[in-house]
Write an enzyme that holds these catalytic residues in place. Structure first.
Site, PDB file in Angstrom:
ATOM      1  N   ASP A  46     -78.012 -60.608 -25.174  1.00 54.94           N
ATOM      2  CA  ASP A  46     -77.118 -61.528 -25.887  1.00 54.94           C
ATOM      3  C   ASP A  46     -77.739 -62.901 -26.018  1.00 54.94           C
ATOM      4  O   ASP A  46     -77.599 -63.583 -27.032  1.00 54.94           O
ATOM      5  CB  ASP A  46     -75.783 -61.666 -25.136  1.00 54.94           C
TER       6      ASP A  46
ATOM      7  N   SER B 184     -63.096 -53.993 -32.481  1.00 50.79           N
ATOM      8  CA  SER B 184     -63.853 -54.706 -31.454  1.00 50.79           C
ATOM      9  C   SER B 184     -63.090 -56.002 -31.173  1.00 50.79           C
ATOM     10  O   SER B 184     -62.221 -56.387 -31.936  1.00 50.79           O
ATOM     11  CB  SER B 184     -65.263 -55.004 -31.946  1.00 50.79           C
ATOM     12  N   LEU B 185     -63.416 -56.639 -30.071  1.00 49.41           N
ATOM     13  CA  LEU B 185     -62.655 -57.820 -29.665  1.00 49.41           C
ATOM     14  C   LEU B 185     -63.451 -59.101 -29.867  1.00 49.41           C
ATOM     15  O   LEU B 185     -64.673 -59.104 -29.804  1.00 49.41           O
ATOM     16  CB  LEU B 185     -62.284 -57.718 -28.179  1.00 49.41           C
TER      17      LEU B 185
ATOM     18  N   ARG C 278     -66.166 -44.678 -29.847  1.00 49.67           N
ATOM     19  CA  ARG C 278     -65.823 -45.710 -30.816  1.00 49.67           C
ATOM     20  C   ARG C 278     -66.695 -45.611 -32.066  1.00 49.67           C
ATOM     21  O   ARG C 278     -66.220 -45.783 -33.173  1.00 49.67           O
ATOM     22  CB  ARG C 278     -66.004 -47.091 -30.186  1.00 49.67           C
TER      23      ARG C 278
ATOM     24  N   GLU D  81     -61.049 -46.449 -21.309  1.00 53.35           N
ATOM     25  CA  GLU D  81     -62.458 -46.592 -20.966  1.00 53.35           C
ATOM     26  C   GLU D  81     -62.881 -45.449 -20.045  1.00 53.35           C
ATOM     27  O   GLU D  81     -62.197 -45.147 -19.071  1.00 53.35           O
ATOM     28  CB  GLU D  81     -62.652 -47.931 -20.249  1.00 53.35           C
TER      29      GLU D  81
ATOM     30  N   LYS E 261     -53.823 -59.935 -23.961  1.00 53.77           N
ATOM     31  CA  LYS E 261     -53.077 -59.423 -25.113  1.00 53.77           C
ATOM     32  C   LYS E 261     -51.691 -60.055 -25.153  1.00 53.77           C
ATOM     33  O   LYS E 261     -51.120 -60.327 -24.089  1.00 53.77           O
ATOM     34  CB  LYS E 261     -52.912 -57.904 -24.992  1.00 53.77           C
TER      35      LYS E 261
ATOM     36  N   LYS F 149     -64.418 -63.215 -21.266  1.00 55.59           N
ATOM     37  CA  LYS F 149     -65.517 -62.650 -20.489  1.00 55.59           C
ATOM     38  C   LYS F 149     -65.860 -63.500 -19.271  1.00 55.59           C
ATOM     39  O   LYS F 149     -65.656 -64.711 -19.264  1.00 55.59           O
ATOM     40  CB  LYS F 149     -66.771 -62.545 -21.380  1.00 55.59           C
TER      41      LYS F 149
ATOM     42  N   CYS G 291     -99.586 -84.958  -0.299  1.00 52.65           N
ATOM     43  CA  CYS G 291    -100.470 -85.854   0.463  1.00 52.65           C
ATOM     44  C   CYS G 291    -101.907 -85.804  -0.034  1.00 52.65           C
ATOM     45  O   CYS G 291    -102.723 -86.610   0.389  1.00 52.65           O
ATOM     46  CB  CYS G 291    -100.416 -85.517   1.944  1.00 52.65           C
TER      47      CYS G 291
ATOM     48  N   CYS H   1    -100.893 -76.517   2.969  1.00 54.73           N
ATOM     49  CA  CYS H   1    -101.502 -77.843   3.044  1.00 54.73           C
ATOM     50  C   CYS H   1    -102.025 -77.982   4.464  1.00 54.73           C
ATOM     51  O   CYS H   1    -101.325 -77.688   5.422  1.00 54.73           O
ATOM     52  CB  CYS H   1    -100.463 -78.919   2.749  1.00 54.73           C
TER      53      CYS H   1
HETATM   54 ZN    ZN Z   1     -99.782 -82.226   2.151  1.00 54.51          ZN
END
Ligand code: ZN
Length: 704
Positions: free
Chosen positions: A38, A83-84, A141, A199, A318, A342, A439, A454
């Site tokens: 998306d 579709s929504l 669908r 679903e 709804k 969402k 440093c 380091c």
């Molecule tokens: Zn350092």
């Protein structure tokens, strides 16, 4: 963006999106998350808006819905499977409500604010057709008009009734159904057609169990529950669907046709009715009075979604009053009467701008990705940790790459993948630094240790101490930036030196452990409030060796004479301070040769120059000290020889009381030299520099 670059990017995005779309929709393989996809589509959409001349018919932005696979029989839906609209924020939701109010107001009607909120399951939608109460056909669908006949696969789902139950009249009365409607329903059950939509999902538990089994058998694993459900239903062999243990949750009931409003009941009642007919429904669905309650419901489930046995990706809101549905109707392909609110996407795509290396307590260097700010998981992030060079190599990252970032729940954001197909050829390989970014000491990689370190043992401690001092009371005194937070920010690579404090942004902090949005905002505000700071405090905060609060005050008064009043800029301060010679410093009250040398070295160091460039960029302003009040305000005295009428200390106190200052040695900045008996070399010095000389009598007159 340049036209040519835009055209290139659009082409590449189109190919990339189409590749992942085919993987997802045709082969039921998730090669990239839906939210990351998306995110790419959104970028394409924005680019096409800016350069409409590059919009082509084959662009994914021009597509509506999917198409049915040829292998299944096609089914034309009696009523389109709509579709929504997606809403992603409370603002989107308010806009949606406002549009509906206006739409009905134009027709002289009014709107109810009773909403039925349903958890939005993430699976495959299906339409079930019952004739005379018997399940005869189930379809996907598809493109909304024409779907695929998956009846045989759906029949394997235990939670799907093959014959509808006939509810008792009493139960229907309790739901608020009128006698006429009950009669109508019984007719539909016995003689007519009822359609149920819902679903088809795979529970998280089933997914885990199947994958465990598949791993043992050496079969490919299912990517997620959505793919588990969709992939199973699209198998031509119903045996496969049967072993996948799918479930069906009903969310819509077509009794006659809502658009004509044949049976009158509320959405809440309809939801209960499907259960009476023999379906599983989501018990957590809730009737909400007004959007405020809807927001609470949506936020609650965004936070608690992991506790559910199935995946959800939002809430469908709804209108509860079904008589509103035909009155509101549809616009384009989506209905006005419901909306999908969402949850925030957990993945998004953005650009990797830079990689900076931070030094931790043990000297280990950790790379941090600097990202083009992007909204993910509900907040905007601008950086994320990359752990080590091996991780960068594993991800195959290059500077300039388009990357997928993820922020799930309160987990720290991370880069999960690069999209190399989107490269232009200008991306750069990322290498570990040769010198410590803090440093300057050498960096080494010991043995088969994945980490670079380091080698300066004091590197971390010194940095912590400097930062701690800078923000402490008496110095910049920044609220909410205590030692623990300072250490955390150093470890996150957000602070290397004190000037970095002013560059902290909200999006840098959000997502760090313990930083909710409010805390991040508060800290950024506290820092901002110190962007205008008293010069003396600032000088003290710099932590120049041997400079305490009092000497910082002295230096501030001294330097402010050369700065443009009332506010100085960091670079201006540096320029002025660099002009001061060693003697100028040691001439100041309470500043001996050691402190003077420390000051001189500080202002002339390269580190200071770099620091001040950053201070200047951050917009820091320095408030100069106000001239002291009193007759001798701003005047500096030096005393030499002994006075008759008062001791040297008494003379100093009198000068101070009148707002003046004293110091030990003569410089060009001294206003008066007071000469007593047997003056020393200061007299000659003052004469040379042209400093005004006062006798004891003249001095007494002045301080009277
Ligand atoms: Zn350092």
């Amino acid at each position: 963006m340049d036209k040519k670059i835009a055209k290139n990017r659009i082409e590449k995005l189109k190919q990339e999106i189409d590749y992942h779309r085919r993987q997802y929709h045709v082969y039921d393989r998730e090669s990239i998350s839906v939210s990351a996809l998306d995110s790419l589509k959104m970028e394409l959409f924005r680019l096409e808006n800016e350069f409409p001349e590059f919009i082509s018919a084959d662009s994914p932005t021009q597509r509506v819905g999917g198409e049915a696979l040829a292998k299944f029989q096609k089914v034309t839906h009696r009523r389109p499977m709509i579709s929504l609209y997606d809403a992603f924020s409370e603002e989107d939701m308010r806009d949606w409500e406002k549009r509906n109010i206006n739409y009905l107001a134009e027709r002289g009607e009014s709107l109810s604010s009773l909403y039925y909120c349903e958890l939005k399951l993430d699976g495959l939608a299906a339409n079930l057709r019952y004739e005379k109460g018997i399940f005869v056909q189930g379809a996907t669908r598809g493109d909304g008009q024409i779907g695929e006949d998956i009846t045989l696969n759906l029949r394997t789902i235990e939670s799907l009734p093959l014959r509808l139950f006939k509810p008792a009249e009493k139960e229907l009365v309790a739901l608020g159904l009128k006698e006429k409607d009950i009669k109508n329903l019984f007719y539909l059950l016995a003689e007519g057609v009822i359609e149920v939509r819902g679903e088809t999902i795979m529970s998280k538990q089933t997914l885990a169990a199947l994958n465990k089994q598949y791993a043992l058998e050496g079969k490919p694993l299912l990517a997620n529950t959505r793919n588990g459900a969709a992939g199973s239903l699209r198998q031509l062999d119903p045996q496969i669907a049967a072993e996948r243990h799918l479930e069906f949750y009903a969310y819509d009931l077509i009794l006659g046709d809502y658009e004509r409003g044949e049976i009158v009941l509320s959405r809440a009642a309809a939801d209960k009715l499907v259960e009476l007919l023999g379906f599983k429904r989501v018990r957590d669905n809730k009737l909400c009075h007004g959007l405020a309650e809807v927001f609470v419901f949506q936020r609650y489930w965004e936070k608690n979604k992991d506790k559910l046995p199935f995946f959800i990706d939002g809430v469908v809101v709804k209108y509860d009053d079904l008589s509103l549905w035909p009155r509101l109707g549809t616009v384009g392909k989506a209905p006005r009467y419901m909306v999908a609110y969402k949850f925030s996407a957990e993945q998004a795509t953005t650009k990797l701008i830079d990689v900076v290396w931070q030094v931790g307590r043990t000297g280990v260097l950790t790379p941090t990705a600097i990202l083009e700010p992007v909204k993910v998981g509900g907040v905007t992030i601008g950086r994320s940790t990359l752990h080590n060079l091996d991780e960068i190599e594993r991800l195959g990252l290059r500077l300039g790459d388009t990357v997928i970032v993820e922020r799930a729940g309160d987990v720290i954001p991370k880069v999960v993948a690069a999209l190399p197909n989107l490269r232009t050829g200008k991306e750069k390989v990322i290498q570990a630094p040769v010198h410590c970014p803090r440093c300057g000491a050498e960096i080494s990689r010991l043995g088969d240790d994945v980490a670079y370190r380091c080698l300066n043992k004091n590197c971390y401690a010194v940095a912590l101490r400097r930062l701690g001092h800078f923000v402490a009371k008496g110095a910049l005194d920044i609220e909410g930036l205590g030692p623990k937070i300072v250490e955390q920010l150093v470890n996150e690579g957000l602070l290397e030196d004190v000037a970095d404090i002013f560059a902290l942004r909200r999006e840098d902090l959000i997502g760090l452990n313990g930083f909710a949005e409010k805390k991040a905002e508060k800290l950024v505000a506290a820092i901002k409030s110190r962007q205008e700071v008293a010069l003396s405090r600032f000088l003290f905060a710099l932590g120049i060796s041997h400079i305490g609060e009092e000497s910082a005050q002295t230096i501030a008064v001294y330097l402010s004479k050369f700065l443009s009043s009332p506010i100085g800029r960091p670079q201006e301060l540096l320029r002025v301070a660099k002009k001061c010679r060693l003697d100028d410093w040691s001439a100041l009250a309470d500043i001996g040769p050691v402190v003077a040398a420390s000051l001189f070295n500080f202002w002339h160091s390269q580190e200071t120059a770099a620091l001040f460039t950053k201070f200047e960029k951050s917009g820091l302003s320095l408030l100069l000290p106000l001239p002291a009040s009193g007759a001798l305000a701003g005047k500096t005295f030096v005393l030499t020889g002994s006075l008759n009428s008062l001791t040297r200390q008494e003379a100093k106190d009198k000068i101070k009381a009148k707002g003046g200052k004293t110091q030990e040695s003569v410089s060009r900045l001294v206003d008066y030299l007071v000469v007593g008996e047997a003056p020393g070399s200061k007299l000659r010095e003052a004469e040379k520099l042209g400093v005004k000389i006062l006798t004891e009598t003249e001095f007494l007159k002045l301080i009277q």
